[in-house]
Design an enzyme around this catalytic site. Structure first.
Site, short mmCIF file in Angstrom:
data_model
loop_
_atom_site.label_atom_id
_atom_site.label_comp_id
_atom_site.label_asym_id
_atom_site.label_seq_id
_atom_site.Cartn_x
_atom_site.Cartn_y
_atom_site.Cartn_z
N HIS A 195 0.81 -1.07 -0.15
CA HIS A 195 -0.05 0.17 0.02
C HIS A 195 0.70 1.27 0.06
CE1 HIS A 195 -3.35 -2.58 1.11
NE2 HIS A 195 -4.17 -1.65 0.28
N GLU A 436 -10.85 -9.78 -5.52
CA GLU A 436 -9.57 -9.60 -5.33
C GLU A 436 -8.92 -10.94 -4.42
OE1 GLU A 436 -8.66 -6.04 -3.30
OE2 GLU A 436 -10.47 -6.13 -1.70
N ASP A 460 -4.46 -7.38 -4.78
CA ASP A 460 -4.67 -8.56 -3.77
C ASP A 460 -5.03 -9.70 -4.60
OD1 ASP A 460 -4.49 -7.46 -1.02
OD2 ASP A 460 -6.10 -5.90 -1.62
N CYS A 507 -9.29 -1.82 -10.98
CA CYS A 507 -8.85 -0.79 -10.34
C CYS A 507 -7.38 -1.00 -9.71
CB CYS A 507 -9.78 -0.31 -9.14
SG CYS A 507 -10.19 -1.53 -7.95
C1 PEP Z 1 -6.05 -4.12 -5.22
O1 PEP Z 1 -6.22 -4.86 -4.28
O2 PEP Z 1 -5.96 -4.34 -6.32
C2 PEP Z 1 -7.10 -2.70 -5.11
C3 PEP Z 1 -7.14 -1.86 -5.89
O3 PEP Z 1 -7.01 -2.47 -3.59
P1 PEP Z 1 -6.07 -2.03 -2.48
O4 PEP Z 1 -4.64 -1.89 -3.43
O5 PEP Z 1 -6.35 -0.79 -1.94
O6 PEP Z 1 -5.73 -3.22 -1.68
MG MG Z 2 -7.19 -4.46 -2.49
#
Ligand code: PEP
Ligand code: MG
Length: 579
Positions: A195, A436, A460, A507
């Site tokens: 993150h 995810e 994820d 995303c």
């Molecule tokens: C992901 O897991 O791809 C996602 C967009 O969410 P995050 O990166 O906030 O876990």
């Molecule tokens: Mg995620």
């Protein structure tokens, strides 16, 4: 002496600037005996350091701009209080006199005893304050060494020449940098989709993680070059290397500038296929960057960042204002707000719970469902905000049908409570789920039946499918979006969602990786959400692509299994765009 270190580039571009070491105190200081006739002057040296730090805090307090987040001044005040407490501002003086030691050693002895007391405290909030004590002590030690601590003045031109060098930074640390203007930052640890790296990318400044011993090897104020595209750090470059990188930096800037001209161009492929390019945001103010880069919606608002960097929690009204401000600023463009994905590496400050394996523990929707009141207040805030724009609600980390049912029930409860109070909301607000967790990807049918849309979270999905902790740099090299298991899952999710007529978007970081744009288009993806800074690059690629020529090339990649062959097929697809 010039030397080079290699890490993982998480955000492209080149920065050239002076290193600023972000301290995490090891509190290693020299110890020496002070002769009796020098004890008084040693005490005065100590007093002078305390005064210098007090002045630093006063300056910092005055530089807080109007409208800065409240926690900024709370943080300065807390550090002032710690400094002024006699345990730090008076007691070391006594130790200097009785032990006849240097001021640094007296502070170390006193800090050790203070930290031991903190460790014994039951209350987690108070225990957490030990880090604040360490930060104040570091400032005093810096003042004693003759270098005043660096006080980052928000948004001043000077910051642009600074490169932050840290052992590690939490996502919460990095999100605070959004309010600053640093040239770059680099860390010893971290992985491609941690993150921290994800937020770093949204800052749109070159950054490198997993540099191992950079924090120890780089010295304060040393000239360094960060090549975020290649993950290369050059320390104390010679004149020839410096000139070369200055040219590269300029060329990169010119290329970026050219792409801003695409802001108002619709993302339509050469053969007329319309593609939606949305932005991922962490804070309401990120909307401006999204609009400036030509995003036609917010595909992912990571609402959990509203909960970080503070000791209290945002109540329903505060959240409502934040969501509404994004909806209004987007002027009718779609805004997808994810319910808070807390847990794992994004812990709120009052969290007392330490999971054994946080990435597999009480995270995201699992946490929400164990805290119904907190979750309900977020859902009410989201629904209330939906009255002011085009909001959809996105649920993170769903793995099973019962979690979908429980979540939909909670949303129904939130709606009923608003109905009772006569509060308006969008009755057609759409509810979607992140895909995810591999279980969700493999049992997609139920998600497609029960939800209005799905969003592929590749960060994820890759973490859980390949069993690589995204925050652990020792396995970061195993991160592979082209792994046949990932390509197979992603391809199936898109195929089955399209077949069922359920909108699907992506995303995760894969969506903003321009080298994968054609592959994803070839697999049938039409809605991408990424950091705003990547929108122009991806748009350029969309404009240069003929989708009809991609389908068979994408299918060929799905059949390949050898990494080298997959890379070659991808390179060919990006070079020629022919079947
Ligand atoms: C992901 O897991 O791809 C996602 C967009 O969410 P995050 O990166 O906030 O876990
Ligand atoms: Mg995620």
């Amino acid at each position: 002496m010039s030397f080079t270190l290699h890490g993982i580039g998480v955000s492209g571009g080149i920065a050239i600037g002076r290193a600023h070491l972000v301290s995490h105190a090891t509190l290693e200081v020299n110890h020496y005996v002070v002769p009796p006739h020098q004890v008084a002057s040693e005490s005065m040296r100590f007093d002078a350091a305390i005064n210098a730090v007090r002045l630093e805090f006063n300056a910092l307090h005055h530089e807080i701009p109007v409208g800065a987040p409240a926690e900024f001044s709370a943080f300065v005040n807390l550090h002032r209080m710690i400094l002024d407490d006699p345990t730090l501002s008076v007691e070391p003086r006594r130790i200097i006199e009785t032990e006849q030691c240097n001021a640094e050693w007296a502070i170390k002895l006193q800090t050790d005893s203070l930290l031991a007391q903190f460790d014994a405290i039951e209350d987690s909030y108070l225990r957490e304050r030990r880090n604040d004590v360490i930060q104040v002590v570091e400032r005093i030690l810096k003042a004693l060494s003759g270098q005043p601590g660096y006080v980052p003045p928000p948004d001043t031109g000077d910051e642009q020449a600074l490169i932050l060098v840290a052992h590690d930074l939490s996502p919460a640390d990095v999100v605070q940098f959004k309010r600053h203007n640093f040239a770059s930052f680099i860390t010893n640890v971290g992985g491609t989709t941690s993150h921290t790296a994800v937020v770093a990318r949204s800052l749109n400044i070159p950054s490198i993680v997993a540099l191992h011993r950079a924090r120890e090897l780089v010295r304060e104020n040393e000239l360094i070059i960060v090549d975020g595209s290649n993950g290369v750090l050059i320390v104390d470059p010679d004149a020839r290397v410096l000139a070369e990188y200055q040219l590269r930096k300029q060329a990169f800037g010119e290329e970026r500038h050219k792409l801003t001209g695409l802001r108002d161009t619709r993302a339509i492929t050469r053969d007329g296929v319309a593609v939606e390019l949305h932005a991922n945001i962490e804070l309401p103010e990120d909307v401006q960057q999204a609009l400036a880069n030509g995003a036609t919606g917010i595909g992912l608002f990571r609402s959990e960042f509203l909960f970080l960097n503070r000791s209290d929690l945002p109540d329903e009204d505060e959240q409502f204002e934040a969501y509404r401000s994004v909806a209004l600023a987007m002027k009718g463009w779609p805004v997808t707000i994810r319910t808070y994905d807390l847990g794992a590496d994004k812990q709120i400050e009052d969290s007392e719970f330490q999971a054994i394996n946080p990435a597999l523990g009480l995270r995201a929707i699992r946490l929400c469902l164990t805290e119904p009141q907190r979750f309900l207040s977020q859902l009410r805030a989201l629904l209330r905000a939906s009255h002011y724009g085009h909001i959809s609600i996105l649920i993170p980390m769903l793995a099973s049908s019962s979690e979908i049912d429980q979540t939909l029930l909670m949303i129904a409860r939130a709606k009923a409570s608003l109905d009772n109070e006569g509060i308006a909301y969008d009755r057609n607000v759409r509810v979607g789920g992140m895909i995810e967790v591999p279980a969700a990807a493999l049992a997609l049918d139920v998600f497609l039946r029960k939800l209005d849309f799905i969003s592929i979270g590749t960060n994820d999905l890759i973490q859980y499918t390949l069993a690589i902790d995204r925050a652990d740099e020792s396995v970061a090299h195993l991160y592979d979006p082209l792994h046949p298991a990932i390509l197979g899952l992603v391809s199936n999710i898109i195929k089955y969602a399209n077949r069922a007529g359920v909108p699907v978007n992506m995303c995760g970081e894969m969506a903003g990786d321009v080298s994968l744009t054609r592959l994803l288009l070839g697999l049938g993806l039409r809605n991408f959400s990424m950091h705003a800074a990547h929108v122009p690059d991806v748009k350029q690629q969309v404009l240069n692509t003929d989708v009809s020529a991609l389908k068979s090339a994408a299918q060929r990649m799905l059949k390949a299994s050898e990494p080298l062959r997959l890379k070659l097929l991808l390179a060919k697809m990006n070079l020629t765009n022919t079947a």
